[in-house]
Enzyme design. Structure first.
Site, PDB file in Angstrom:
ATOM      1  N   TRP A 161       0.822  -1.208   0.000  1.00 61.11           N
ATOM      2  CA  TRP A 161       0.000   0.000   0.000  1.00 61.11           C
ATOM      3  C   TRP A 161       0.853   1.254   0.000  1.00 61.11           C
ATOM      4  O   TRP A 161       0.377   2.338  -0.326  1.00 61.11           O
ATOM      5  CB  TRP A 161      -0.928   0.006   1.222  1.00 61.11           C
ATOM      6  N   ASP A 162       2.132   1.076   0.356  1.00 59.25           N
ATOM      7  CA  ASP A 162       3.062   2.202   0.370  1.00 59.25           C
ATOM      8  C   ASP A 162       3.024   2.972  -0.943  1.00 59.25           C
ATOM      9  O   ASP A 162       3.149   4.201  -0.966  1.00 59.25           O
ATOM     10  CB  ASP A 162       4.491   1.704   0.605  1.00 59.25           C
ATOM     11  N   GLU A 288      -0.624  -1.431  12.494  1.00 60.88           N
ATOM     12  CA  GLU A 288      -0.402  -2.875  12.493  1.00 60.88           C
ATOM     13  C   GLU A 288      -0.270  -3.463  13.906  1.00 60.88           C
ATOM     14  O   GLU A 288       0.017  -4.651  14.044  1.00 60.88           O
ATOM     15  CB  GLU A 288       0.832  -3.207  11.653  1.00 60.88           C
ATOM     16  N   LYS A 356       0.606   2.164  16.226  1.00 59.21           N
ATOM     17  CA  LYS A 356       1.922   2.115  15.589  1.00 59.21           C
ATOM     18  C   LYS A 356       2.243   3.370  14.799  1.00 59.21           C
ATOM     19  O   LYS A 356       3.359   3.889  14.845  1.00 59.21           O
ATOM     20  CB  LYS A 356       2.003   0.894  14.667  1.00 59.21           C
ATOM     21  N   GLN A 357       1.253   3.852  14.031  1.00 58.81           N
ATOM     22  CA  GLN A 357       1.548   4.910  13.064  1.00 58.81           C
ATOM     23  C   GLN A 357       0.279   5.640  12.684  1.00 58.81           C
ATOM     24  O   GLN A 357      -0.803   5.334  13.190  1.00 58.81           O
ATOM     25  CB  GLN A 357       2.186   4.304  11.817  1.00 58.81           C
TER      26      GLN A 357
END
Length: 559
Positions: A161-162, A288, A356-357
């Protein structure tokens, strides 16, 4: 491997050791290079204080250069060698100066898009980031890239997906031909995506979490099937490409099939609740740390947008609108806590739990999900305090854009605080990740994790042109939200921003910002300040339209 020496150089031909998919052919490579490094004699030694000039020329062709995932039968290896020999011979007929000039022209075509004045260090990071992102993709070949690009084997060279979420938006804004080729990569692998959906008892298209040459799932940890926000990320990019280019032919022949296929996937994954709402179970958002959840805010919003895209664009391509897509989209549950006026990350999320992010904060950008300003501030402030401080660099770029969006709405003391906070996150998004003399990106602060981490570069670049540059692609306009210079600099110039085939230059200093139409397409444009909605002025080739700093404007089709 076969080796052949000619008058011009040495050539090799061979195949990869294994094929990605069993019972299919292996990739054939033809490679030629000059014989020796120094005047026909080598190897050689360079002593301290001594200078020697050497030239190494090489050319390479493979059986998969066209980007087709099913290219069998492969071309004859001798044809690949001949093509490489021809290129090598052509290069040997050029002087070093000519070769260098050709190189500079090629680099200029991929660079010179963003200029930063008044901060040389920041300019270096911007240039290095754009170079790293463009080094692994091409408008002429329908391949994607990986978080580590071509120079590394990070993440096994697989596409995640990056690409669509972090790297692709910059290509859309400045290099739509590259953006198109990266989407073609997904389109050409729709058959494996269809088979993948069937394998997991879904309908439509379910692209693999990790994709490589063939388009089958190549995740080393087989069974990763819950990070399905990927499907929405892909559909979101496909829709944005259509909105930014207006290419109806592409939408009919390529884009809509993928958009509809992904909407069909979401319709088969969504579960109808007793009260008529819909939920998406067993899913993982960008965070994640939490998998197998129900009703991820990010996933449900991007699923809704996928369903809406298929419903709304059906009429553009001459198809009947699927009312089921709209019904599910309208009734998908988006977690919202009215007591705290914020969006929990998923149903049952416990406040204070570390993430996480960047995840839920991405509702505001890039998804542009409509919410009131106070709710967005609450989302940003809450998740700022529970996000892992060692999270990836692009996380801080999203906080930067979020706070900056709000700070730009009106000048006041509170918004100045938000602007200062945005500047802090902007710096955090690159300062300790783009390091060394060449400002090479790394996944982890200080140089750890994946090297050449162009996912981080992509997030940072969005904080430059979407954050401070203010660019937004919406369904009917190119929005320019109060463009301004980057922190600790004096001027920002965005060259060749492309919209509906037109090329624009946007320039901002601390007092004014302007737009110049540098290349006009057949689609004429007009611009209006947001403070004077409806009062449009046509954009005329090579003529500047100027605004006061802090003003926003919208560019639309000329009516």
């Amino acid at each position: 491997m076969d080796i052949m020496k000619t008058n011009n150089g040495t050539c090799w031909t061979g195949t990869t050791k294994v094929s990605e998919v069993p019972n299919t052919g292996r990739t054939t490579v033809g490679y030629c290079q000059t014989h020796d490094l120094l005047n026909g004699v080598g190897p050689f030694t360079v002593l301290p204080g001594e200078n020697k000039l050497t030239t190494l020329l090489s050319a390479r062709y493979t059986s998969i250069d066209d980007g087709n995932p099913t290219p069998y039968p492969y071309p004859n290896p001798s044809d690949l060698i001949q093509a490489a020999m021809n290129d090598l011979s052509d290069a040997q007929g050029m002087s070093a100066e000519q070769l260098f000039e050709e190189h500079l022209d090629a680099v200029a075509e991929l660079q010179n898009r963003i200029e930063v004045t008044g901060n040389d260090e920041l300019a270096r990071v911007v240039n290095a980031s754009l170079y790293a992102m463009n080094a692994g993709v091409s408008a002429t070949v329908n391949y994607s890239t990986s978080p580590g690009g071509l120079p590394t084997n990070a993440y096994n060279g697989h596409a995640f997906w990056d690409v669509e979420t972090w790297m692709w938006p910059t290509w859309l804004a400045f290099f739509p031909d590259i953006a198109k080729s990266v989407l073609e990569y997904r389109y050409l692998r729709r058959d494996p995506a269809k088979q993948n959906a069937m394998l997991h008892n879904f309908s439509g298209l379910m692209f693999p979490w990790e994709s490589a040459f063939s388009g089958v799932e190549v995740d080393p940890a087989q069974g990763t099937t819950t990070e399905e926000h990927l499907q929405g990320d892909i559909a979101f990019a496909f829709r944005q490409y259509y909105e930014a280019t207006g290419d109806v032919t592409w939408l009919k022949t390529t884009g809509f099939e993928v958009i509809e296929g992904i909407a069909t996937f979401w319709a088969s994954k969504a579960v109808r609740n007793a009260n008529g709402t819909y939920s998406i179970p067993n899913i993982m958002g960008p965070d994640e740390y939490h998998g197998g959840v129900t009703d991820s805010a990010y996933c449900n919003v991007i699923a809704r947008f996928s369903l809406y895209a298929a419903y709304e664009l059906a009429s553009v391509v001459g198809q009947t609108q699927n009312s089921t897509f709209k019904e599910i989209g309208d009734n998908l549950l988006i977690p919202y806590d009215k007591n705290f006026d914020y969006h929990p990350e998923f149903a049952g999320y416990t406040r204070g739990t570390k993430v996480k992010q960047a995840d839920t904060i991405m509702l505001g950008y890039p998804l542009l999900y409509k919410m009131n300003k106070r709710t967005r501030i609450n989302d940003l402030e809450y998740y700022e305090n529970v996000t892992d401080e060692n999270g990836p660099a692009m996380t801080w770029s999203m906080f930067c854009i979020g706070y900056l969006d709000i700070a730009k709405t009106e000048p006041n003391e509170f918004n100045q605080e938000l602007s200062d906070k945005a500047a802090s996150f902007f710096t955090r998004g690159y300062a300790n990740n783009a390091i060394g003399p060449y400002r090479v990106w790394h996944e982890v602060v200080g140089g750890g994790g994946a090297p050449n981490f162009i996912t981080g570069a992509g997030g940072f670049m969005q904080s430059v042109w979407a954050g401070y540059g203010g660019i937004r692609f919406s369904s009917s306009a190119l929005e320019l939200k109060a463009p301004q210079p980057l922190p600790n600099s004096t001027k920002l110039v965005l060259r060749n921003v492309q919209y509906l085939g037109n090329k624009l230059t946007i320039e901002a200093d601390e007092h004014y910002w302007s737009v110049v139409l540098m290349h006009a397409s057949t689609t004429k444009l007009q611009i209006a300040s947001d403070s004077k909605p409806g009062k449009f002025s046509p954009l005329v080739l090579d003529s500047m339209v100027e605004f006061q700093s802090g003003e926003s404007a919208s560019i639309t089709r000329l009516t």
